[in-house]
Design an enzyme around this catalytic site. Structure first.
Site, PDB file in Angstrom:
ATOM      1  N   LYS A  44       1.774  -3.741   9.260  1.00 58.26           N
ATOM      2  CA  LYS A  44       2.306  -3.029   8.116  1.00 58.26           C
ATOM      3  C   LYS A  44       1.193  -2.416   7.262  1.00 58.26           C
ATOM      4  CE  LYS A  44       5.997  -6.448   7.515  1.00 58.26           C
ATOM      5  NZ  LYS A  44       6.499  -7.524   6.609  1.00 58.26           N
ATOM      6  N   GLY A  45       0.010  -3.008   7.326  1.00 57.78           N
ATOM      7  CA  GLY A  45      -1.036  -2.692   6.359  1.00 57.78           C
ATOM      8  C   GLY A  45      -1.452  -1.232   6.303  1.00 57.78           C
ATOM      9  N   ASP A 102      -5.772   0.033   8.466  1.00 55.03           N
ATOM     10  CA  ASP A 102      -6.240  -0.162   7.098  1.00 55.03           C
ATOM     11  C   ASP A 102      -7.605  -0.845   7.094  1.00 55.03           C
ATOM     12  OD1 ASP A 102      -4.925  -2.329   8.210  1.00 55.03           O
ATOM     13  OD2 ASP A 102      -4.246  -3.133   6.291  1.00 55.03           O
ATOM     14  N   ASP A 105     -11.721  -5.968  10.990  1.00 52.90           N
ATOM     15  CA  ASP A 105     -12.484  -7.192  10.714  1.00 52.90           C
ATOM     16  C   ASP A 105     -13.186  -7.618  12.003  1.00 52.90           C
ATOM     17  OD1 ASP A 105     -12.196  -7.876   7.991  1.00 52.90           O
ATOM     18  OD2 ASP A 105     -10.164  -8.554   8.322  1.00 52.90           O
ATOM     19  N   PHE A 154     -12.194 -11.424   0.808  1.00 55.95           N
ATOM     20  CA  PHE A 154     -10.770 -11.272   1.114  1.00 55.95           C
ATOM     21  C   PHE A 154     -10.161 -10.281   0.143  1.00 55.95           C
ATOM     22  CE2 PHE A 154      -6.293 -12.216   1.438  1.00 55.95           C
ATOM     23  CZ  PHE A 154      -6.148 -12.231   2.810  1.00 55.95           C
ATOM     24  N   ASP A 161      -2.322  -7.181   2.417  1.00 50.79           N
ATOM     25  CA  ASP A 161      -1.547  -8.249   1.770  1.00 50.79           C
ATOM     26  C   ASP A 161      -2.230  -9.604   1.821  1.00 50.79           C
ATOM     27  OD1 ASP A 161      -1.192  -8.723   4.615  1.00 50.79           O
ATOM     28  OD2 ASP A 161       0.439 -10.071   4.069  1.00 50.79           O
ATOM     29  N   ARG A 167       0.567  -5.617  -1.448  1.00 50.24           N
ATOM     30  CA  ARG A 167       0.449  -4.354  -0.703  1.00 50.24           C
ATOM     31  C   ARG A 167       0.653  -3.161  -1.634  1.00 50.24           C
ATOM     32  NH1 ARG A 167       0.620  -5.649   4.857  1.00 50.24           N
ATOM     33  NH2 ARG A 167       2.011  -7.338   5.460  1.00 50.24           N
TER      34      ARG A 167
HETATM   35  C1  PRP Z   1      -4.682  -6.709   9.730  1.00 50.29           C
HETATM   36  C2  PRP Z   1      -5.079  -5.248   9.755  1.00 50.29           C
HETATM   37  C3  PRP Z   1      -5.460  -5.027  11.181  1.00 50.29           C
HETATM   38  C4  PRP Z   1      -6.037  -6.359  11.605  1.00 50.29           C
HETATM   39  C5  PRP Z   1      -7.527  -6.269  11.573  1.00 50.29           C
HETATM   40  O1  PRP Z   1      -3.344  -6.795  10.119  1.00 50.29           O
HETATM   41  O2  PRP Z   1      -4.018  -4.419   9.351  1.00 50.29           O
HETATM   42  O3  PRP Z   1      -4.337  -4.697  11.991  1.00 50.29           O
HETATM   43  O4  PRP Z   1      -5.559  -7.336  10.668  1.00 50.29           O
HETATM   44  O5  PRP Z   1      -8.118  -7.489  11.972  1.00 50.29           O
HETATM   45  P1  PRP Z   1      -9.071  -7.654  13.233  1.00 50.29           P
HETATM   46  O6  PRP Z   1     -10.078  -6.546  13.224  1.00 50.29           O
HETATM   47  O7  PRP Z   1      -9.705  -9.005  12.994  1.00 50.29           O
HETATM   48  O8  PRP Z   1      -8.231  -7.651  14.470  1.00 50.29           O
HETATM   49  P2  PRP Z   1      -2.437  -8.096   9.922  1.00 50.29           P
HETATM   50  O9  PRP Z   1      -2.374  -8.848  11.212  1.00 50.29           O
HETATM   51  O10 PRP Z   1      -2.895  -8.831   8.694  1.00 50.29           O
HETATM   52  O11 PRP Z   1      -0.974  -7.512   9.719  1.00 50.29           O
HETATM   53  P3  PRP Z   1      -0.359  -6.578   8.565  1.00 50.29           P
HETATM   54  O12 PRP Z   1      -1.057  -5.237   8.682  1.00 50.29           O
HETATM   55  O13 PRP Z   1       1.098  -6.487   8.910  1.00 50.29           O
HETATM   56  O14 PRP Z   1      -0.617  -7.233   7.229  1.00 50.29           O
END
Ligand code: PRP
Length: 182
Positions: A44-45, A102, A105, A154, A161, A167
């Site tokens: 969703k991010g 978004d 990491d 963080f 979120d 968000r």
């Molecule tokens: C977050 C972000 C990326 C991912 C990045 O999504 O939106 O998709 O983590 O992390 P990485 O580089 O360690 O793989 P999340 O799983 O928190 O879901 P969301 O976007 O629905 O909040």
């Protein structure tokens, strides 16, 4: 400012400038591209960033969504990637895909989605991340376009979120540790 935010890391103006910067880089690279260009918004991010980015590009794009989950309810990556909503089109042979994230990491999410779309036969696959957190990288993957490099903290807001909250903040802020440690 929201009571749960320790400090603002990137203001609305800084986000807007970074979005304009990557939009200009992407527009330069894709202006003569053949085929259809699809922005793949990873829910969703990425919703907020994708929405702003697509309106800054000076060439036409189409829109697709994918939902994956690599995190549990907290702040630590599980390293797993589950696809819970997949792209709606099957034949990708004439499609240039730009995966819109978004944040990057560990890089697990972007690198796995990238590789999967290449295997499915997409004409081309590139990636853009608004936020790049290099200290967390667990794979050697780098996005093709990065908006803002950030310290290893963080952050929430502008689509990001903590337990589905924050968000809707228009800026990106560092969450107070007591919020996620309690
Ligand atoms: C977050 C972000 C990326 C991912 C990045 O999504 O939106 O998709 O983590 O992390 P990485 O580089 O360690 O793989 P999340 O799983 O928190 O879901 P969301 O976007 O629905 O909040």
């Amino acid at each position: 400012m929201n009571d749960s935010i320790e400090r603002i890391l990137f203001t609305e103006e800084e986000i807007k400038e970074a979005t304009a910067k990557v939009a200009s880089e992407i527009s330069r690279d894709y202006k003569d591209a053949e085929g259809t260009t699809v922005l793949l918004c990873i829910l969703k991010g990425s919703l907020v960033f994708c929405s702003d980015l697509m309106r800054k590009l000076d060439f036409p794009t189409e829109l697709e969504f994918m939902k994956v989950s690599s995190y549990g309810s907290g702040t630590i990556s599980s390293g797993q990637l589950n696809i819970t909503l997949d792209i709606s089109r099957k034949d990708l042979s004439d499609i240039n895909i730009i995966i819109v994230e978004d944040i990057i990491d560990t890089g697990i999410t972007l690198s796995r989605i990238h590789d999967m779309l290449v295997k499915r036969g997409a004409k081309s696959v590139k990636t853009v991340a608004l936020l790049n957190n290099p200290a967390r990288r667990g794979t050697p993957y780098e996005p093709d376009y990065s908006g803002l490099f950030m310290p290893n903290e963080f952050v929430v807001g502008y689509g990001l979120d903590y337990n589905e909250k924050f968000r809707d903040l228009p800026y990106i802020g560092v969450l107070k540790p007591e919020i996620y440690k309690r």
